[in-house]
Write an enzyme that holds these catalytic residues in place. Structure first.
Site, PDB file in Angstrom:
ATOM      1  N   GLN A 108      -1.335  -2.315  -1.298  1.00 52.10           N
ATOM      2  CA  GLN A 108      -0.736  -2.573   0.017  1.00 52.10           C
ATOM      3  C   GLN A 108       0.022  -1.341   0.499  1.00 52.10           C
ATOM      4  O   GLN A 108       0.893  -0.829  -0.202  1.00 52.10           O
ATOM      5  CB  GLN A 108       0.196  -3.798  -0.059  1.00 52.10           C
ATOM      6  CG  GLN A 108       0.752  -4.228   1.273  1.00 52.10           C
ATOM      7  CD  GLN A 108      -0.338  -4.717   2.232  1.00 52.10           C
ATOM      8  OE1 GLN A 108      -1.241  -5.462   1.871  1.00 52.10           O
ATOM      9  NE2 GLN A 108      -0.276  -4.279   3.484  1.00 52.10           N
ATOM     10  N   LYS A 125      -2.974 -12.696   1.638  1.00 53.50           N
ATOM     11  CA  LYS A 125      -4.248 -12.291   1.047  1.00 53.50           C
ATOM     12  C   LYS A 125      -4.501 -13.079  -0.245  1.00 53.50           C
ATOM     13  O   LYS A 125      -5.613 -13.548  -0.484  1.00 53.50           O
ATOM     14  CB  LYS A 125      -4.249 -10.782   0.783  1.00 53.50           C
ATOM     15  CG  LYS A 125      -4.343  -9.969   2.076  1.00 53.50           C
ATOM     16  CD  LYS A 125      -4.042  -8.491   1.883  1.00 53.50           C
ATOM     17  CE  LYS A 125      -3.960  -7.779   3.233  1.00 53.50           C
ATOM     18  NZ  LYS A 125      -3.575  -6.367   3.143  1.00 53.50           N
ATOM     19  N   ASP A 158     -10.812  -2.135   0.567  1.00 56.34           N
ATOM     20  CA  ASP A 158     -10.160  -1.765   1.829  1.00 56.34           C
ATOM     21  C   ASP A 158     -10.953  -0.668   2.545  1.00 56.34           C
ATOM     22  O   ASP A 158     -10.709  -0.385   3.720  1.00 56.34           O
ATOM     23  CB  ASP A 158      -8.735  -1.245   1.546  1.00 56.34           C
ATOM     24  CG  ASP A 158      -7.662  -2.211   2.031  1.00 56.34           C
ATOM     25  OD1 ASP A 158      -7.989  -3.105   2.848  1.00 56.34           O
ATOM     26  OD2 ASP A 158      -6.509  -2.073   1.597  1.00 56.34           O
TER      27      ASP A 158
END
Ligand code: NDP
Length: 295
Positions: free
Chosen positions: A97, A53, A120
């Site tokens: 994460q 990412k 997200d």
């Protein structure tokens, strides 16, 4: 032979478009999109994801910041980072994460992220917005799947999509996205889970079958109707008995299903690259302030 849905090339095209958009944004408004990534602990897969990412951010000209904390980090310390990043004007997106170590309450952490920086799309406000059909951040994997289907299948209106898996990051948001009364979605959606005693009796009804189970090779020819579109979300690491080396496999037995399908995603190179491309787009939208339609 089925049409191969090439997520890698679509993602590359999206990144190229984004690079130009980022240059324009800098030129016109002196804004550089910024993404902060938080990694807690030493899960090898999570480390790979965070690295990819951050690398993708660099490639499109974003500012990115990676904070890697030890596995025994306290919840309070994690929340401190989130609060700090919520305040920073040069950070437009925050990504934690998952999974987090056991001592940290995942929901509490996600709840603390400013919903306008929740790229997200896991904050309850964005989840609620998706369910209600309001503008907000859509989780990256479902958004990537919809983009692939838009390009390779066209309108899904009236098509029967069967999703196997009901997680909060794939199955449920995808079902909500496909149910939207928009020309591109408007699908008839069935969601299956381990409660299905005869899974194939559901999946064989699908015009579009999405496997998001996390079970290597769980979907075979017996689960697929002739001419169906098959989307394999699974990313499973297995040790190849032939070579003794680790490799990635999907939830679908590709060799067996491909001859029956009209179109199919490979693993790797299907849905995976789209997830990161959508994360980048969400971060860009956060930086431009477009997400909430001017609110
Ligand atoms: P979860 O483990 O959270 O959810 C799996 C779902 O599949 C559950 O709802 C489970 O049912 C269902 N399921 C499992 N086995 C069966 C079965 N035999 N029959 C019917 N349903 C079943 O996984 P995720 O959603 O997080 O991830 C799924 C897969 O997708 C993983 O391989 C993951 O690595 C991959 N992934 C890939 C991404 C990408 O970018 N391509 C992004 C995110 C995930 P129940 O709820 O009843 O337990």
């Amino acid at each position: 032979m089925a049409l191969l849905i090439d997520g890698r090339s679509v993602a590359a095209e999206l990144r190229a478009q984004l690079r130009s958009a980022v240059e324009r944004l800098w030129h016109e408004r002196r804004i550089r999109p910024g993404l902060a990534l938080l990694l807690v602990g030493d899960n090898p897969a999570s480390q790979v994801y965070v690295r990819s990412k951050a690398k993708a951010c660099q490639e499109v000209g974003f500012y990115s910041l990676v904070e890697h904390l030890p596995a025994d980090t306290s919840q309070a310390r994690v929340l401190e980072y989130i609060e700090r990043w919520n305040e920073r004007e040069d950070i437009h997106g925050i990504l934690v994460q998952l999974p987090l170590p056991r001592q940290i309450d995942e929901q509490e952490v996600l709840l603390r992220i400013d919903p306008r920086k929740d790229v997200d799309g896991f904050h309850p406000e964005n989840v609620g917005r998706l369910v209600l059909g309001l503008p907000g951040f859509v989780p990256c994997t479902p958004a990537g799947i919809l983009e692939l289907l838009r390009r390779y299948v066209g309108s899904l209106s009236g098509k029967h999509v069967v999703i196997v898996g009901r997680s909060a990051i794939v199955g449920k948001p995808l079902a909500n996205l496909l149910l939207q009364k928009t020309p591109q979605a408007n699908a008839i959606v069935t969601v299956c889970h381990t409660g299905a005693s005869d899974l194939a009796s559901f999946t064989r009804q699908a015009d579009v079958l999405v496997a998001a189970m996390g079970v290597p090779g769980a979907i075979g020819a017996e689960h697929v109707r002739e001419g169906a579109v098959v989307i394999d979300v699974g990313i499973n690491r297995i040790v190849d008995p032939a070579t003794g080396k680790e490799r990635l496999v999907g939830d679908v037995r590709f060799e067996e299903v491909e001859p029956k399908a009209s179109a199919i995603t490979p693993v790797p190179g299907g849905v995976g690259p789209m997830t990161i491309a959508m994360l980048l787009w969400n971060t860009y939208r956060a930086a431009t302030g477009q997400v909430w339609d001017g609110q």
